[in-house]
Design a protein around this motif. Structure first.
Motif, PDB file in Angstrom:
ATOM      1  N   LYS A  15     -14.228  11.457  -8.288  1.00 24.28           N
ATOM      2  CA  LYS A  15     -13.734  10.678  -9.437  1.00 24.28           C
ATOM      3  C   LYS A  15     -12.222  10.423  -9.312  1.00 24.28           C
ATOM      4  O   LYS A  15     -11.752   9.304  -9.511  1.00 24.28           O
ATOM      5  CB  LYS A  15     -14.050  11.444 -10.721  1.00 24.28           C
ATOM      6  N   LEU A  18     -11.581   7.833  -6.739  1.00 21.84           N
ATOM      7  CA  LEU A  18     -11.961   6.495  -7.215  1.00 21.84           C
ATOM      8  C   LEU A  18     -10.967   5.999  -8.267  1.00 21.84           C
ATOM      9  O   LEU A  18     -10.670   4.803  -8.339  1.00 21.84           O
ATOM     10  CB  LEU A  18     -13.390   6.499  -7.770  1.00 21.84           C
ATOM     11  N   PHE A  21      -8.201   4.636  -6.326  1.00 15.79           N
ATOM     12  CA  PHE A  21      -8.567   3.276  -5.905  1.00 15.79           C
ATOM     13  C   PHE A  21      -8.300   2.293  -7.036  1.00 15.79           C
ATOM     14  O   PHE A  21      -7.688   1.236  -6.844  1.00 15.79           O
ATOM     15  CB  PHE A  21     -10.055   3.241  -5.513  1.00 15.79           C
ATOM     16  N   TYR A  22      -8.719   2.668  -8.230  1.00 15.94           N
ATOM     17  CA  TYR A  22      -8.637   1.772  -9.383  1.00 15.94           C
ATOM     18  C   TYR A  22      -7.180   1.482  -9.772  1.00 15.94           C
ATOM     19  O   TYR A  22      -6.825   0.345 -10.058  1.00 15.94           O
ATOM     20  CB  TYR A  22      -9.366   2.452 -10.539  1.00 15.94           C
ATOM     21  N   MET A  51     -10.874   4.594  -1.323  1.00 15.58           N
ATOM     22  CA  MET A  51     -12.349   4.520  -1.285  1.00 15.58           C
ATOM     23  C   MET A  51     -12.886   5.416  -0.168  1.00 15.58           C
ATOM     24  O   MET A  51     -13.889   6.102  -0.332  1.00 15.58           O
ATOM     25  CB  MET A  51     -12.791   3.078  -1.022  1.00 15.58           C
ATOM     26  N   ALA A  54     -12.752   8.997  -1.277  1.00 15.05           N
ATOM     27  CA  ALA A  54     -13.871   9.320  -2.175  1.00 15.05           C
ATOM     28  C   ALA A  54     -15.139   9.534  -1.356  1.00 15.05           C
ATOM     29  O   ALA A  54     -15.892  10.492  -1.576  1.00 15.05           O
ATOM     30  CB  ALA A  54     -14.072   8.192  -3.196  1.00 15.05           C
ATOM     31  N   VAL A  73     -15.183   6.986 -14.444  1.00  9.72           N
ATOM     32  CA  VAL A  73     -13.856   6.722 -13.872  1.00  9.72           C
ATOM     33  C   VAL A  73     -12.977   6.136 -14.973  1.00  9.72           C
ATOM     34  O   VAL A  73     -13.381   5.217 -15.678  1.00  9.72           O
ATOM     35  CB  VAL A  73     -13.974   5.727 -12.696  1.00  9.72           C
TER      36      VAL A  73
END
Ligand code: FEO
Length: 178
Positions: A15, A18, A21-22, A51, A54, A73
């Motif tokens: 999480k 990710l 990433f976000y 990514m 993760a 997330v």
């Protein structure tokens, strides 16, 4: 067989990666809006790497015959007040992630989970790089913040970063043991 605690926290780490990433993807959008496509490009490479991070944990849990549980997330931040702020946030965020990797290492030792050590050693090294890169960019940008020429030069330099990590969905590219 994975211990319950390391499994729980590795699932949480998926999480966090990710979310990394976000947040980097939000920064990509922000810098494109500022016409700084080089910074956006650098952060796009970074988002791509997150990514992969993760998926490294994802695959490790599966390879250990344990259950992957994907958690919600969180949207961390979507806009910034000036060009420097995202880079300072990136640096702080990487320090936060380093703390999480340190904690995973601690738990793996408590649970005698030696099998996780190579993966966690990879991440400990990776975090040195992640903090070094984001911190350096934040400091360089702070030096030229009031100079449009300096900002454009840094933007052009950041445009040269290469995508080196391979596809997040192809473990054979980023995990030679797969
Ligand atoms: Fe996956 Fe940037 O730490």
């Amino acid at each position: 067989m994975m211990g319950e605690k390391i499994k729980k926290h590795m699932n949480e780490q998926i999480k966090y990666e990710l979310e990394s990433f976000y947040i980097y993807l939000s920064m990509v959008a922000y810098f494109h809006l500022q016409n700084l496509d080089g910074m956006a490009h650098w952060l796009r490479c970074q988002a791509h790497e997150e990514m992969i991070h993760a998926m490294k944990f994802f695959d490790h849990i599966i390879d250990r015959d344990a259950t992957v549980t994907l958690l919600d997330v969180k949207q961390l931040k979507t806009t910034w007040n000036n060009l420097l702020e995202p880079w300072q946030d990136a640096y702080e965020h990487e320090k936060f992630i380093t703390g999480k990797i340190n904690y995973l290492t601690k738990i793996s030792r408590e649970e005698n989970d030696y099998t996780s050590e190579p993966l966690l050693a990879w991440f400990l090294n990776e975090q040195i790089e992640e903090e070094k890169n984001t911190g350096k960019i934040a400091r360089e940008l702070a030096m030229v913040e009031s100079s449009p020429e300096g900002i454009l030069l840094l933007d052009r330099e950041l445009a040269t970063r290469l995508f080196t990590a391979g596809s997040p969905l192809d473990p054979s590219v980023y995990n030679p043991a797969a």
